[in-house]
Motif scaffolding. Structure first.
Motif, PDB file in Angstrom:
ATOM      1  N   ALA A  38       3.595  17.325  45.259  1.00 30.63           N
ATOM      2  CA  ALA A  38       4.594  16.347  44.830  1.00 30.63           C
ATOM      3  C   ALA A  38       4.374  15.015  45.545  1.00 30.63           C
ATOM      4  N   GLU A  39       4.052  15.065  46.841  1.00 29.65           N
ATOM      5  CA  GLU A  39       3.798  13.844  47.603  1.00 29.65           C
ATOM      6  C   GLU A  39       2.552  13.127  47.078  1.00 29.65           C
ATOM      7  N   ALA A  40       1.497  13.883  46.784  1.00 31.59           N
ATOM      8  CA  ALA A  40       0.267  13.294  46.244  1.00 31.59           C
ATOM      9  C   ALA A  40       0.535  12.638  44.894  1.00 31.59           C
ATOM     10  N   LEU A  41       1.338  13.281  44.060  1.00 26.16           N
ATOM     11  CA  LEU A  41       1.681  12.716  42.755  1.00 26.16           C
ATOM     12  C   LEU A  41       2.496  11.429  42.922  1.00 26.16           C
ATOM     13  N   ARG A  42       3.447  11.436  43.862  1.00 24.80           N
ATOM     14  CA  ARG A  42       4.247  10.243  44.124  1.00 24.80           C
ATOM     15  C   ARG A  42       3.361   9.079  44.555  1.00 24.80           C
ATOM     16  N   LYS A  43       2.392   9.350  45.446  1.00 25.15           N
ATOM     17  CA  LYS A  43       1.483   8.301  45.912  1.00 25.15           C
ATOM     18  C   LYS A  43       0.618   7.775  44.764  1.00 25.15           C
ATOM     19  N   GLU A  48      -0.684   3.556  40.754  1.00 23.01           N
ATOM     20  CA  GLU A  48      -0.806   3.166  39.349  1.00 23.01           C
ATOM     21  C   GLU A  48       0.099   1.982  39.021  1.00 23.01           C
ATOM     22  N   ARG A  49       1.288   1.958  39.629  1.00 26.82           N
ATOM     23  CA  ARG A  49       2.212   0.848  39.388  1.00 26.82           C
ATOM     24  C   ARG A  49       1.838  -0.387  40.201  1.00 26.82           C
ATOM     25  N   GLY A  50       0.858  -0.251  41.094  1.00 25.39           N
ATOM     26  CA  GLY A  50       0.402  -1.384  41.871  1.00 25.39           C
ATOM     27  C   GLY A  50       1.218  -1.656  43.119  1.00 25.39           C
ATOM     28  N   ILE A  51       2.057  -0.694  43.518  1.00 31.16           N
ATOM     29  CA  ILE A  51       2.896  -0.931  44.695  1.00 31.16           C
ATOM     30  C   ILE A  51       2.491  -0.071  45.887  1.00 31.16           C
ATOM     31  N   GLY A  52       1.466   0.703  45.744  1.00 32.56           N
ATOM     32  CA  GLY A  52       1.052   1.562  46.845  1.00 32.56           C
ATOM     33  C   GLY A  52      -0.448   1.606  46.961  1.00 32.56           C
ATOM     34  N   ARG A  53      -0.902   2.306  47.977  1.00 28.24           N
ATOM     35  CA  ARG A  53      -2.338   2.461  48.116  1.00 28.24           C
ATOM     36  C   ARG A  53      -2.615   3.887  48.551  1.00 28.24           C
ATOM     37  N   LEU A  54      -3.671   4.443  48.056  1.00 25.79           N
ATOM     38  CA  LEU A  54      -4.039   5.821  48.332  1.00 25.79           C
ATOM     39  C   LEU A  54      -5.137   5.828  49.379  1.00 25.79           C
ATOM     40  N   ASP A  55      -4.866   6.426  50.534  1.00 25.44           N
ATOM     41  CA  ASP A  55      -5.862   6.511  51.593  1.00 25.44           C
ATOM     42  C   ASP A  55      -6.782   7.693  51.342  1.00 25.44           C
ATOM     43  N   ALA A  56      -8.030   7.517  51.689  1.00 28.92           N
ATOM     44  CA  ALA A  56      -8.980   8.625  51.591  1.00 28.92           C
ATOM     45  C   ALA A  56      -8.628   9.664  52.642  1.00 28.92           C
TER      46      ALA A  56
END
Length: 141
Positions: A38-43, A48-56
């Motif tokens: 659920a946390e991964a999906l939220r991130k 996708e909305r351009g308000i977050g960033r996904l860390d490797a």
């Protein structure tokens, strides 16, 4: 042959217990895995909305443990359990069988196995408010 009577069928009722199927049990970490998903999906949605960033997985801020042999870094273990092994020790640890379960302490287990294989020690990286502190744990073979 008289077709009007049709083919006689016999039916018999059976219970699920008669099937002798093993019970399907959720894994011990089912709730943890569900929460992590659920946390991964939220991130991902935030990215996708351009308000977050996904860390490797292997970004420096996700490092939780480092295996050292003397002054040489052998491996870095990240929150997700991803292990980064230095080239110097890659050949030596090539056949090492690291567990792949999705437990919450996967990184600790992998670090202990690597440290035991090279007779090294584990540095536990704990983020604090000002800087990272490290504590040394000795692993003996």
């Amino acid at each position: 042959m008289d077709i009007s009577k049709g083919i006689p069928l016999t039916t018999r009722s059976r219970s699920i217990a008669d099937l002798n199927l093993p019970l399907v049990k959720p894994t011990a970490n089912f709730a943890h895995n569900l929460e992590a998903s659920a946390e991964a999906l939220r991130k991902a949605e935030a990215v996708e909305r351009g308000i977050g960033r996904l860390d490797a997985d292997n970004s420096p801020e996700n490092a939780v443990k480092v295996v050292m042999k003397g002054d040489h870094r052998v491996a870095t273990i990240y929150k997700s359990g991803v292990v980064e092994i230095t080239n110097q020790y890659a050949e030596q640890l090539k056949g090492l069988n690291l567990p792949s379960d999705a437990s919450s302490n996967l990184g600790s287990i992998r670090a202990a196995i690597i440290a035991q294989a090279v007779s090294g020690e584990i540095l536990d990286l704990k983020p604090s408010s000002s800087a990272s502190s490290q504590s040394r744990l000795s692993i003996t073979a």
